[in-house]
Motif scaffolding. Structure first.
Motif, short mmCIF file in Angstrom:
data_model
loop_
_atom_site.label_atom_id
_atom_site.label_comp_id
_atom_site.label_asym_id
_atom_site.label_seq_id
_atom_site.Cartn_x
_atom_site.Cartn_y
_atom_site.Cartn_z
N MET A 1 0.85 -1.18 0.00
CA MET A 1 0.00 0.00 0.00
C MET A 1 0.89 1.24 0.00
N ALA A 2 0.58 2.18 -0.84
CA ALA A 2 1.37 3.42 -0.94
C ALA A 2 1.06 4.34 0.23
N ASN A 3 2.09 5.07 0.66
CA ASN A 3 1.86 6.05 1.72
C ASN A 3 1.03 7.20 1.17
N MET A 4 0.16 7.72 2.02
CA MET A 4 -0.66 8.86 1.62
C MET A 4 0.15 10.13 1.79
N LEU A 5 -0.16 11.13 1.03
CA LEU A 5 0.48 12.42 1.14
C LEU A 5 -0.58 13.39 1.66
N PRO A 6 -0.71 13.52 2.99
CA PRO A 6 -1.81 14.30 3.55
C PRO A 6 -1.61 15.81 3.48
N ARG A 7 -0.38 16.28 3.23
CA ARG A 7 -0.14 17.72 3.17
C ARG A 7 0.49 18.08 1.83
N CYS A 8 0.13 19.25 1.32
CA CYS A 8 0.66 19.72 0.05
C CYS A 8 2.16 19.98 0.19
N PRO A 9 2.96 19.45 -0.73
CA PRO A 9 4.40 19.67 -0.64
C PRO A 9 4.80 21.12 -0.95
N VAL A 10 3.90 21.92 -1.51
CA VAL A 10 4.21 23.32 -1.83
C VAL A 10 3.81 24.25 -0.69
N CYS A 11 2.52 24.20 -0.28
CA CYS A 11 2.04 25.16 0.73
C CYS A 11 1.90 24.56 2.12
N GLY A 12 1.91 23.21 2.25
CA GLY A 12 1.81 22.56 3.55
C GLY A 12 0.40 22.38 4.07
N TYR A 25 -14.85 13.83 -2.26
CA TYR A 25 -13.86 14.42 -1.35
C TYR A 25 -13.81 13.57 -0.09
N PHE A 26 -12.63 13.04 0.20
CA PHE A 26 -12.45 12.18 1.35
C PHE A 26 -11.35 12.74 2.23
N ASP A 27 -11.60 12.84 3.53
CA ASP A 27 -10.56 13.29 4.46
C ASP A 27 -9.57 12.16 4.68
N ALA A 28 -8.31 12.53 4.81
CA ALA A 28 -7.28 11.54 5.14
C ALA A 28 -7.44 11.17 6.61
N PRO A 29 -7.31 9.90 6.95
CA PRO A 29 -7.40 9.51 8.36
C PRO A 29 -6.24 10.10 9.15
N ALA A 30 -6.44 10.28 10.45
CA ALA A 30 -5.43 10.89 11.31
C ALA A 30 -4.09 10.17 11.22
N PHE A 31 -4.12 8.85 11.04
CA PHE A 31 -2.87 8.08 10.97
C PHE A 31 -2.07 8.40 9.72
N ALA A 32 -2.72 8.95 8.69
CA ALA A 32 -2.01 9.28 7.45
C ALA A 32 -1.02 10.42 7.64
N TYR A 33 -1.15 11.16 8.73
CA TYR A 33 -0.25 12.28 8.99
C TYR A 33 1.04 11.84 9.67
N LEU A 34 1.17 10.55 9.92
CA LEU A 34 2.35 10.04 10.62
C LEU A 34 3.36 9.48 9.62
N ASP A 35 4.63 9.73 9.89
CA ASP A 35 5.67 9.12 9.06
C ASP A 35 5.93 7.71 9.59
#
Length: 133
Positions: free
Chosen positions: A1-12, A32-42
């Motif tokens: 499974m690919a990692n999600m990119l929850p934040r824009c690499p340009v503006c954050g 439009y789907f919100d990324a789950p909270a765990f997607a913000y973790l590295d």
């Protein structure tokens, strides 16, 4: 499974998932789907949370297993909670949080529903205090 990119690499700012696809049958769902909270973790944060869960939330056990000090682990946990947009639930924080409901709501640390619930609890507590005096 690919990692999600929850934040824009340009503006954050948070990005939205707009399409889901099943590779087996080609079905695609758009919206439009919100990324789950765990997607913000590295990966490192995810490993930390996995160990936290495996030790049933016992930071002393994590300290024993990792050799990392208790307070360093607590700090790490606080940072992970912050990345996930979660606020800790503390036994005596209900009173202090209810005093800062609007601040927490403005900072998007709680939802509108949680704010209403906290305000109702605060009001009930004040009413209970008045009736017993």
């Amino acid at each position: 499974m690919a990692n999600m990119l929850p934040r824009c690499p340009v503006c954050g700012k948070p990005m939205k998932v707009i399409q889901l696809r099943c590779d087996d049958d080609g079905v695609t769902v758009s919206g439009y789907f919100d990324a789950p909270a765990f997607a913000y973790l590295d990966e490192e944060d995810t490993k930390f949370i996995m160990m936290f869960l495996r030790t049933k939330g016992n930071l002393k056990e994590m300290e024993r297993l990792t050799g990392i000090g208790y307070f360093a682990l607590r700090g790490r946990l606080d940072k992970v909670l912050e990345k996930m947009g979660l606020t800790p639930i503390e036994s005596d924080s209900e009173e202090s949080e209810s005093g800062d409901v609007f601040k927490l709501l403005k900072e998007k640390k709680i939802t509108v529903e949680e704010a209403i619930s906290l305000l109702k609890k605060q009001r009930r507590g004040e009413e209970d205090g008045r009736t017993s005096e």
